[in-house]
Design a protein around this motif. Structure first.
Motif, PDB file in Angstrom:
ATOM      1  N   THR A  46      -2.344   7.248   9.423  1.00 30.16           N
ATOM      2  CA  THR A  46      -1.332   6.231   9.129  1.00 30.16           C
ATOM      3  C   THR A  46      -1.681   5.496   7.844  1.00 30.16           C
ATOM      4  O   THR A  46      -2.846   5.435   7.457  1.00 30.16           O
ATOM      5  N   VAL A  47      -0.662   4.937   7.216  1.00 25.57           N
ATOM      6  CA  VAL A  47      -0.876   4.042   6.081  1.00 25.57           C
ATOM      7  C   VAL A  47      -0.153   2.735   6.352  1.00 25.57           C
ATOM      8  O   VAL A  47       0.892   2.711   6.989  1.00 25.57           O
ATOM      9  N   GLU A  48      -0.763   1.654   5.903  1.00 26.25           N
ATOM     10  CA  GLU A  48      -0.127   0.345   5.873  1.00 26.25           C
ATOM     11  C   GLU A  48       0.280   0.111   4.430  1.00 26.25           C
ATOM     12  O   GLU A  48      -0.380   0.568   3.508  1.00 26.25           O
ATOM     13  N   ARG A  49       1.360  -0.631   4.235  1.00 25.95           N
ATOM     14  CA  ARG A  49       1.875  -0.863   2.894  1.00 25.95           C
ATOM     15  C   ARG A  49       1.886  -2.349   2.551  1.00 25.95           C
ATOM     16  O   ARG A  49       1.870  -3.194   3.442  1.00 25.95           O
ATOM     17  N   GLY A  50       1.946  -2.622   1.257  1.00 26.63           N
ATOM     18  CA  GLY A  50       2.030  -3.991   0.783  1.00 26.63           C
ATOM     19  C   GLY A  50       3.293  -4.659   1.304  1.00 26.63           C
ATOM     20  O   GLY A  50       4.297  -3.997   1.573  1.00 26.63           O
ATOM     21  N   LEU A  51       3.252  -5.970   1.407  1.00 20.71           N
ATOM     22  CA  LEU A  51       4.369  -6.727   1.960  1.00 20.71           C
ATOM     23  C   LEU A  51       5.648  -6.549   1.154  1.00 20.71           C
ATOM     24  O   LEU A  51       6.709  -6.356   1.714  1.00 20.71           O
ATOM     25  N   MET A  52       5.554  -6.556  -0.161  1.00 19.87           N
ATOM     26  CA  MET A  52       6.744  -6.449  -0.994  1.00 19.87           C
ATOM     27  C   MET A  52       6.725  -5.203  -1.881  1.00 19.87           C
ATOM     28  O   MET A  52       7.390  -5.168  -2.911  1.00 19.87           O
ATOM     29  N   SER A  53       5.957  -4.196  -1.491  1.00 20.24           N
ATOM     30  CA  SER A  53       5.893  -2.972  -2.288  1.00 20.24           C
ATOM     31  C   SER A  53       5.642  -1.795  -1.360  1.00 20.24           C
ATOM     32  O   SER A  53       5.385  -1.959  -0.179  1.00 20.24           O
ATOM     33  N   CYS A  54       5.701  -0.618  -1.928  1.00 16.15           N
ATOM     34  CA  CYS A  54       5.378   0.586  -1.166  1.00 16.15           C
ATOM     35  C   CYS A  54       3.917   0.978  -1.359  1.00 16.15           C
ATOM     36  O   CYS A  54       3.487   2.012  -0.855  1.00 16.15           O
ATOM     37  N   ASN A  55       3.155   0.157  -2.080  1.00 15.28           N
ATOM     38  CA  ASN A  55       1.749   0.472  -2.306  1.00 15.28           C
ATOM     39  C   ASN A  55       1.000   0.613  -0.983  1.00 15.28           C
ATOM     40  O   ASN A  55       1.239  -0.135  -0.036  1.00 15.28           O
ATOM     41  N   VAL A  56       0.076   1.559  -0.948  1.00 19.51           N
ATOM     42  CA  VAL A  56      -0.752   1.762   0.231  1.00 19.51           C
ATOM     43  C   VAL A  56      -1.894   0.753   0.178  1.00 19.51           C
ATOM     44  O   VAL A  56      -2.598   0.656  -0.824  1.00 19.51           O
ATOM     45  N   THR A  57      -2.076  -0.006   1.270  1.00 20.55           N
ATOM     46  CA  THR A  57      -3.143  -1.001   1.327  1.00 20.55           C
ATOM     47  C   THR A  57      -4.204  -0.660   2.361  1.00 20.55           C
ATOM     48  O   THR A  57      -5.281  -1.247   2.350  1.00 20.55           O
ATOM     49  N   GLU A  58      -3.893   0.269   3.265  1.00 16.79           N
ATOM     50  CA  GLU A  58      -4.860   0.664   4.287  1.00 16.79           C
ATOM     51  C   GLU A  58      -4.508   2.048   4.801  1.00 16.79           C
ATOM     52  O   GLU A  58      -3.338   2.395   4.916  1.00 16.79           O
ATOM     53  N   VAL A  59      -5.543   2.833   5.104  1.00 21.57           N
ATOM     54  CA  VAL A  59      -5.375   4.148   5.727  1.00 21.57           C
ATOM     55  C   VAL A  59      -6.195   4.132   7.005  1.00 21.57           C
ATOM     56  O   VAL A  59      -7.332   3.655   7.017  1.00 21.57           O
ATOM     57  N   GLY A  60      -5.600   4.642   8.081  1.00 22.32           N
ATOM     58  CA  GLY A  60      -6.297   4.658   9.361  1.00 22.32           C
ATOM     59  C   GLY A  60      -6.067   5.943  10.124  1.00 22.32           C
ATOM     60  O   GLY A  60      -5.161   6.720   9.818  1.00 22.32           O
ATOM     61  N   ILE A  61      -6.900   6.143  11.117  1.00 22.84           N
ATOM     62  CA  ILE A  61      -6.850   7.324  11.990  1.00 22.84           C
ATOM     63  C   ILE A  61      -6.857   6.831  13.430  1.00 22.84           C
ATOM     64  O   ILE A  61      -7.595   5.904  13.771  1.00 22.84           O
ATOM     65  N   ILE A  62      -6.035   7.464  14.263  1.00 25.41           N
ATOM     66  CA  ILE A  62      -6.107   7.224  15.704  1.00 25.41           C
ATOM     67  C   ILE A  62      -6.133   8.577  16.401  1.00 25.41           C
ATOM     68  O   ILE A  62      -5.368   9.479  16.061  1.00 25.41           O
ATOM     69  N   GLY A  63      -7.068   8.717  17.339  1.00 28.25           N
ATOM     70  CA  GLY A  63      -7.205   9.968  18.070  1.00 28.25           C
ATOM     71  C   GLY A  63      -6.242  10.051  19.238  1.00 28.25           C
ATOM     72  O   GLY A  63      -5.800   9.031  19.772  1.00 28.25           O
ATOM     73  N   HIS A  64      -5.915  11.286  19.598  1.00 29.86           N
ATOM     74  CA  HIS A  64      -5.062  11.526  20.777  1.00 29.86           C
ATOM     75  C   HIS A  64      -5.862  12.340  21.786  1.00 29.86           C
ATOM     76  O   HIS A  64      -6.676  11.782  22.501  1.00 29.86           O
ATOM     77  N   THR A  65      -5.652  13.617  21.827  1.00 32.51           N
ATOM     78  CA  THR A  65      -6.379  14.489  22.744  1.00 32.51           C
ATOM     79  C   THR A  65      -7.459  15.216  21.967  1.00 32.51           C
ATOM     80  O   THR A  65      -7.302  16.367  21.585  1.00 32.51           O
TER      81      THR A  65
END
Length: 121
Positions: A46-65
């Motif tokens: 996943t990526v999180e974006r800036g409040l007023m832009s499309c800039n990427v501010t964070e990248v994360g991973i979540i596991g499933h199976t």
């Protein structure tokens, strides 16, 4: 200039000002950013974006199976970013924080596996 012409000029100026101030404001169009997630059966990037832009501010991973409940994942992105993380099922892990313009691939794969999951953010 006659009094009548002055009165007409003042009236025209007032009318123009009123028309300008009463004109509807142009609405700012909503941002059209790319998608924020990519997933397979094992994990989601996943990526999180800036409040007023499309800039990427964070990248994360979540596991499933994940195999045996956890797995080592290799994560990479723009500007030669590389990271190794230990992913667990149901646990979100931040793997990068900063500020990066949109349009780059952020990818993850099992360490030792050829298959990769990429997100064009």
């Amino acid at each position: 200039m006659s009094l009548l012409r002055r009165a007409l000029a003042v009236s025209a100026a007032i009318a123009a000002t009123a028309a300008f101030t009463l004109a509807p404001a142009q609405a700012t169009p909503p941002l059209k950013c790319r998608v924020n997630t990519a997933a397979n059966a094992y994990f989601t990037i996943t990526v999180e974006r800036g409040l007023m832009s499309c800039n990427v501010t964070e990248v994360g991973i979540i596991g499933h199976t994940l195999p045996d409940g956890a797995a080592d994942l290799s994560v990479w992105g723009p500007d030669n970013f590389r990271h190794l993380t230990h992913a667990e099922s149901g646990v979100y892990k931040t793997v990068w924080r900063g500020d990066h313009a949109p349009g780059s691939d952020w990818c993850a794969s099992f360490v030792g596996y050829a298959a990769a999951l990429c997100l064009l953010a």
